[in-house]
Design an enzyme around this catalytic site. Structure first.
Site, PDB file in Angstrom:
ATOM      1  N   TYR A   1      14.135  34.465  13.092  1.00 32.91           N
ATOM      2  CA  TYR A   1      12.501  33.677  13.000  1.00 32.91           C
ATOM      3  C   TYR A   1      11.452  34.731  12.625  1.00 32.91           C
ATOM      4  O   TYR A   1      10.476  34.362  11.810  1.00 32.91           O
ATOM      5  CB  TYR A   1      12.264  33.185  14.249  1.00 32.91           C
ATOM      6  CG  TYR A   1      13.116  31.567  14.264  1.00 32.91           C
ATOM      7  CD1 TYR A   1      14.341  31.538  14.859  1.00 32.91           C
ATOM      8  CD2 TYR A   1      12.505  30.584  13.461  1.00 32.91           C
ATOM      9  CE1 TYR A   1      15.029  30.275  14.661  1.00 32.91           C
ATOM     10  CE2 TYR A   1      13.230  29.456  13.419  1.00 32.91           C
ATOM     11  CZ  TYR A   1      14.610  29.165  13.980  1.00 32.91           C
ATOM     12  OH  TYR A   1      15.223  28.078  14.005  1.00 32.91           O
TER      13      TYR A   1
ATOM     14  N   VAL B   1       8.662  23.528   8.950  1.00 32.50           N
ATOM     15  CA  VAL B   1       7.898  24.054  10.370  1.00 32.50           C
ATOM     16  C   VAL B   1       7.105  25.385   9.759  1.00 32.50           C
ATOM     17  O   VAL B   1       6.382  25.777  10.331  1.00 32.50           O
ATOM     18  CB  VAL B   1       9.021  24.858  11.129  1.00 32.50           C
ATOM     19  CG1 VAL B   1       9.961  23.640  11.702  1.00 32.50           C
ATOM     20  CG2 VAL B   1       9.772  25.935  10.304  1.00 32.50           C
ATOM     21  N   ASP B   2       6.755  25.126   8.127  1.00 26.49           N
ATOM     22  CA  ASP B   2       5.941  26.457   7.677  1.00 26.49           C
ATOM     23  C   ASP B   2       4.551  25.841   7.858  1.00 26.49           C
ATOM     24  O   ASP B   2       3.712  26.790   7.402  1.00 26.49           O
ATOM     25  CB  ASP B   2       6.238  26.649   6.291  1.00 26.49           C
ATOM     26  CG  ASP B   2       6.294  25.482   5.509  1.00 26.49           C
ATOM     27  OD1 ASP B   2       7.270  25.388   4.292  1.00 26.49           O
ATOM     28  OD2 ASP B   2       5.391  24.420   5.529  1.00 26.49           O
TER      29      ASP B   2
ATOM     30  N   HIS C   1      10.345  18.540  13.271  1.00 23.41           N
ATOM     31  CA  HIS C   1      11.072  19.799  13.792  1.00 23.41           C
ATOM     32  C   HIS C   1      10.320  20.762  14.065  1.00 23.41           C
ATOM     33  O   HIS C   1      10.606  21.829  14.250  1.00 23.41           O
ATOM     34  CB  HIS C   1      11.997  20.034  12.334  1.00 23.41           C
ATOM     35  CG  HIS C   1      12.612  18.907  12.146  1.00 23.41           C
ATOM     36  ND1 HIS C   1      13.624  19.328  10.970  1.00 23.41           N
ATOM     37  CD2 HIS C   1      13.236  17.807  12.751  1.00 23.41           C
ATOM     38  CE1 HIS C   1      14.617  18.212  10.894  1.00 23.41           C
ATOM     39  NE2 HIS C   1      14.211  17.321  11.915  1.00 23.41           N
TER      40      HIS C   1
ATOM     41  N   CYS D   1       9.853  28.241  31.925  1.00 21.68           N
ATOM     42  CA  CYS D   1       8.618  27.306  32.665  1.00 21.68           C
ATOM     43  C   CYS D   1       7.976  26.637  31.237  1.00 21.68           C
ATOM     44  O   CYS D   1       6.975  25.738  31.506  1.00 21.68           O
ATOM     45  CB  CYS D   1       7.744  28.195  33.117  1.00 21.68           C
ATOM     46  SG  CYS D   1       6.914  29.513  32.097  1.00 21.68           S
TER      47      CYS D   1
ATOM     48  N   CYS E   1       6.933  33.844  34.151  1.00 25.10           N
ATOM     49  CA  CYS E   1       7.958  33.724  34.830  1.00 25.10           C
ATOM     50  C   CYS E   1       9.120  34.679  34.564  1.00 25.10           C
ATOM     51  O   CYS E   1      10.295  34.654  35.237  1.00 25.10           O
ATOM     52  CB  CYS E   1       8.661  32.286  34.845  1.00 25.10           C
ATOM     53  SG  CYS E   1       9.598  31.893  33.289  1.00 25.10           S
TER      54      CYS E   1
HETATM   55  C1  BV8 Z   1      18.548  15.334  17.493  1.00 24.95           C
HETATM   56  C2  BV8 Z   1      15.381  24.081  12.904  1.00 24.95           C
HETATM   57  C3  BV8 Z   1      19.291  13.856  19.414  1.00 24.95           C
HETATM   58  C4  BV8 Z   1      14.200  24.321  12.540  1.00 24.95           C
HETATM   59  C5  BV8 Z   1      16.593  22.175  12.030  1.00 24.95           C
HETATM   60  C6  BV8 Z   1      22.651  11.259  14.147  1.00 24.95           C
HETATM   61  C7  BV8 Z   1      21.539  10.565  14.534  1.00 24.95           C
HETATM   62  C8  BV8 Z   1      20.908  11.739  15.514  1.00 24.95           C
HETATM   63  C9  BV8 Z   1      21.447  13.139  15.373  1.00 24.95           C
HETATM   64  C10 BV8 Z   1      22.524  13.270  14.585  1.00 24.95           C
HETATM   65  C11 BV8 Z   1      23.136  12.264  13.871  1.00 24.95           C
HETATM   66  N1  BV8 Z   1      24.182  13.128  13.056  1.00 24.95           N
HETATM   67  C12 BV8 Z   1      24.386  14.224  13.636  1.00 24.95           C
HETATM   68  C13 BV8 Z   1      23.258  14.690  14.291  1.00 24.95           C
HETATM   69  C14 BV8 Z   1      23.049  16.017  14.656  1.00 24.95           C
HETATM   70  C15 BV8 Z   1      22.031  16.886  13.986  1.00 24.95           C
HETATM   71  C16 BV8 Z   1      22.202  16.507  12.418  1.00 24.95           C
HETATM   72  O1  BV8 Z   1      21.449  15.788  11.920  1.00 24.95           O
HETATM   73  N2  BV8 Z   1      23.162  17.282  11.823  1.00 24.95           N
HETATM   74  C17 BV8 Z   1      23.600  17.195  10.395  1.00 24.95           C
HETATM   75  C18 BV8 Z   1      23.546  18.549   9.793  1.00 24.95           C
HETATM   76  C19 BV8 Z   1      24.711  16.297  10.307  1.00 24.95           C
HETATM   77  N3  BV8 Z   1      20.930  16.407  14.227  1.00 24.95           N
HETATM   78  C20 BV8 Z   1      20.196  17.105  15.237  1.00 24.95           C
HETATM   79  O2  BV8 Z   1      20.726  17.999  16.244  1.00 24.95           O
HETATM   80  C21 BV8 Z   1      18.596  16.743  15.539  1.00 24.95           C
HETATM   81  N4  BV8 Z   1      18.472  16.484  17.028  1.00 24.95           N
HETATM   82  O3  BV8 Z   1      19.055  14.189  16.720  1.00 24.95           O
HETATM   83  O4  BV8 Z   1      18.806  15.147  18.859  1.00 24.95           O
HETATM   84  C22 BV8 Z   1      20.871  14.309  19.472  1.00 24.95           C
HETATM   85  C23 BV8 Z   1      21.452  15.455  19.965  1.00 24.95           C
HETATM   86  C24 BV8 Z   1      22.684  15.770  19.691  1.00 24.95           C
HETATM   87  C25 BV8 Z   1      23.496  15.008  19.256  1.00 24.95           C
HETATM   88  C26 BV8 Z   1      23.002  13.411  18.757  1.00 24.95           C
HETATM   89  C27 BV8 Z   1      21.836  13.343  18.947  1.00 24.95           C
HETATM   90  C28 BV8 Z   1      17.741  17.946  15.413  1.00 24.95           C
HETATM   91  C29 BV8 Z   1      17.658  18.192  13.806  1.00 24.95           C
HETATM   92  C30 BV8 Z   1      16.749  19.216  13.472  1.00 24.95           C
HETATM   93  C31 BV8 Z   1      17.393  20.464  13.510  1.00 24.95           C
HETATM   94  N5  BV8 Z   1      16.779  21.572  13.036  1.00 24.95           N
HETATM   95  N6  BV8 Z   1      16.268  23.442  11.714  1.00 24.95           N
HETATM   96  C32 BV8 Z   1      14.089  25.536  11.737  1.00 24.95           C
HETATM   97  O5  BV8 Z   1      14.426  26.619  11.942  1.00 24.95           O
HETATM   98  O6  BV8 Z   1      13.548  25.226  10.307  1.00 24.95           O
HETATM   99  S1  BV8 Z   1      17.539  21.752  10.646  1.00 24.95           S
HETATM  100  C33 BV8 Z   1      16.892  22.086   9.154  1.00 24.95           C
HETATM  101  O7  BV8 Z   1      17.384  20.976   8.162  1.00 24.95           O
HETATM  102  C34 BV8 Z   1      15.255  22.203   8.892  1.00 24.95           C
HETATM  103  O8  BV8 Z   1      14.574  21.888  10.087  1.00 24.95           O
HETATM  104  C35 BV8 Z   1      15.062  21.313   7.812  1.00 24.95           C
HETATM  105  O9  BV8 Z   1      13.972  20.740   8.073  1.00 24.95           O
HETATM  106  C36 BV8 Z   1      16.038  20.121   7.963  1.00 24.95           C
HETATM  107  C37 BV8 Z   1      16.423  19.312   6.679  1.00 24.95           C
HETATM  108  O10 BV8 Z   1      16.664  20.028   5.546  1.00 24.95           O
HETATM  109  P1  BV8 Z   1      15.638  19.974   4.183  1.00 24.95           P
HETATM  110  O11 BV8 Z   1      14.504  19.983   4.695  1.00 24.95           O
HETATM  111  O12 BV8 Z   1      16.339  18.609   3.399  1.00 24.95           O
HETATM  112  O13 BV8 Z   1      16.385  21.197   3.412  1.00 24.95           O
HETATM  113  P2  BV8 Z   1      17.331  21.223   2.388  1.00 24.95           P
HETATM  114  O14 BV8 Z   1      17.648  22.856   2.230  1.00 24.95           O
HETATM  115  O15 BV8 Z   1      18.746  20.798   3.040  1.00 24.95           O
HETATM  116  O16 BV8 Z   1      17.156  20.498   1.163  1.00 24.95           O
HETATM  117  C38 BV8 Z   1      15.943  20.977   0.283  1.00 24.95           C
HETATM  118  C39 BV8 Z   1      16.052  19.889  -0.742  1.00 24.95           C
HETATM  119  O17 BV8 Z   1      15.060  20.206  -1.755  1.00 24.95           O
HETATM  120  C40 BV8 Z   1      17.545  19.939  -1.668  1.00 24.95           C
HETATM  121  O18 BV8 Z   1      17.793  18.484  -1.829  1.00 24.95           O
HETATM  122  C41 BV8 Z   1      16.923  20.635  -3.048  1.00 24.95           C
HETATM  123  O19 BV8 Z   1      17.592  19.989  -4.215  1.00 24.95           O
HETATM  124  C42 BV8 Z   1      15.560  20.084  -3.071  1.00 24.95           C
HETATM  125  N7  BV8 Z   1      14.634  21.098  -3.870  1.00 24.95           N
HETATM  126  C43 BV8 Z   1      14.862  22.422  -4.001  1.00 24.95           C
HETATM  127  N8  BV8 Z   1      13.567  22.759  -4.695  1.00 24.95           N
HETATM  128  C44 BV8 Z   1      12.741  21.778  -4.855  1.00 24.95           C
HETATM  129  C45 BV8 Z   1      13.441  20.457  -4.530  1.00 24.95           C
HETATM  130  N9  BV8 Z   1      12.883  19.347  -4.629  1.00 24.95           N
HETATM  131  C46 BV8 Z   1      11.852  19.114  -5.109  1.00 24.95           C
HETATM  132  N10 BV8 Z   1      11.201  20.290  -5.752  1.00 24.95           N
HETATM  133  C47 BV8 Z   1      11.580  21.472  -5.773  1.00 24.95           C
HETATM  134  N11 BV8 Z   1      11.060  22.469  -6.162  1.00 24.95           N
HETATM  135 ZN    ZN Z   2       8.046  31.213  31.632  1.00 23.91          ZN
END
Ligand code: BV8
Ligand code: ZN
Length: 264
Positions: free
Chosen positions: A80, A116-117, A132, A143, A164
């Site tokens: 991070y 998150v940026d 997120h 804590c 803590c």
């Molecule tokens: C949760 C940390 C309750 C922060 C991230 C169904 C319902 C609920 C949950 C789930 C479910 N199925 C599965 C789950 C669990 C999981 C999940 O979704 N897993 C996926 C992988 C299947 N979800 C969770 O755990 C969430 N919590 O629901 O809690 C729960 C808990 C447990 C079980 C059930 C329910 C939490 C989700 C957040 C996770 N945190 N990162 C950090 O460090 O940043 S994930 C990570 O992916 C980032 O946060 C990011 O924001 C997120 C999404 O990614 P994108 O932003 O879409 O980025 P990506 O690279 O994928 O795509 C970029 C796109 O841009 C591409 O399409 C590309 O073509 C395009 N592009 C590129 N350049 C350009 C462009 N487009 C236009 N112009 C350009 N120039």
């Molecule tokens: Zn603490």
């Protein structure tokens, strides 16, 4: 003649596509936008799932989960700190600025981001709904006290909570962690009430954020996707604009502003 006819048919379809897209936008009062990492790609910030993205090199479960952090806090903290150093040196791009300007031209506008940026904030967007969390702030895992990151925090030592003694972590939402409230409720409300819903720069693979464009579509909104390639939801949207958001959004905004100005 066949070639010419096909070209004319294609041309007419493109023109029809564009005019319907513009018309739905110009006449809308309630517009929402969901952004993902792609909107920040042209600011020099790696996405997650592109071939050169973060997940190509690192394992998300190892780095973006509580279990991953607790089993190797130093590795996750360093990751991070590395991402923060990239973000601290990055600036909003024309795509961020176009979205900030959209806020001024539609009666009701909601910006929901998975990022998150905080580049939307830097571009002037107000009331950004961060699903997120953000990478700027930190808090204690025990804590929950906020931890002010100061100059004496270094990259490879996980800070310790002053009250803590707990470990300090970034204020992002990790896999397996619930998304914050009231942000989630605001996002669902925006998706259900919009006339037009943009899904910009997201692979639409992470839930529950990925549900938002589908909720908007099921609620009758016109859904416009802006992405450099097709995604998991491209088959469900009304308009798929393939290209860079930093190029498409300013052009779209210019057209909308010109038409709105003529209507006055
Ligand atoms: C949760 C940390 C309750 C922060 C991230 C169904 C319902 C609920 C949950 C789930 C479910 N199925 C599965 C789950 C669990 C999981 C999940 O979704 N897993 C996926 C992988 C299947 N979800 C969770 O755990 C969430 N919590 O629901 O809690 C729960 C808990 C447990 C079980 C059930 C329910 C939490 C989700 C957040 C996770 N945190 N990162 C950090 O460090 O940043 S994930 C990570 O992916 C980032 O946060 C990011 O924001 C997120 C999404 O990614 P994108 O932003 O879409 O980025 P990506 O690279 O994928 O795509 C970029 C796109 O841009 C591409 O399409 C590309 O073509 C395009 N592009 C590129 N350049 C350009 C462009 N487009 C236009 N112009 C350009 N120039
Ligand atoms: Zn603490």
């Amino acid at each position: 003649m066949l070639f010419v006819n096909n070209f004319l048919i294609l041309y007419k379809n493109v023109m029809k596509f564009e005019s319907e897209l513009i018309e739905s936008l110009v006449n809308s009062k309630r517009v929402s936008v969901l952004t993902g990492a792609g909107i920040s790609a042209e600011s020099g910030i790696q996405t997650f799932r592109d071939p050169d993205g973060l997940w190509a090199k690192f394992n998300p479960a190892e780095l973006a989960s509580m279990d991953g952090f607790m089993s190797n806090p130093k590795l996750v903290w360093e990751w991070y700190q590395y991402r923060r150093s990239v973000i601290n040196n990055s600036k909003p791009n024309p795509g961020h600025y176009a979205i900030a300007e959209m806020q001024e031209i539609f009666d009701e506008f909601s910006l929901i981001t998975q990022n998150v940026d905080r580049l939307h904030h830097k571009a002037g967007s107000q009331n950004v709904i961060e699903l997120h969390g953000n990478i700027i702030e930190n808090f204690c895992v025990e804590c929950k006290a906020p931890f002010e990151s100061s100059d004496d925090v270094n990259d490879d030592e996980v800070p310790i909570c002053k009250s803590c003694g707990g470990l300090v972590r970034p204020a992002v939402v990790w896999f397996g962690e619930s998304l914050p409230e009231p942000q989630m409720t605001q996002a669902y409300k925006a998706a259900s009430n919009s006339e037009v819903f943009f899904s910009i720069g997201t692979s639409a693979e992470v839930y529950p954020a990925a549900q938002l464009p589908l909720i908007a579509s099921d609620s009758g909104a016109v859904v416009i996707e802006v992405n450099t390639k097709h995604t998991a939801i491209s088959g469900r949207v009304d308009f798929c604009l393939i290209g860079k958001s930093g190029e498409i959004l300013p052009n779209l905004l210019k057209i909308i502003k010109n038409i709105k100005a003529e209507k006055i």
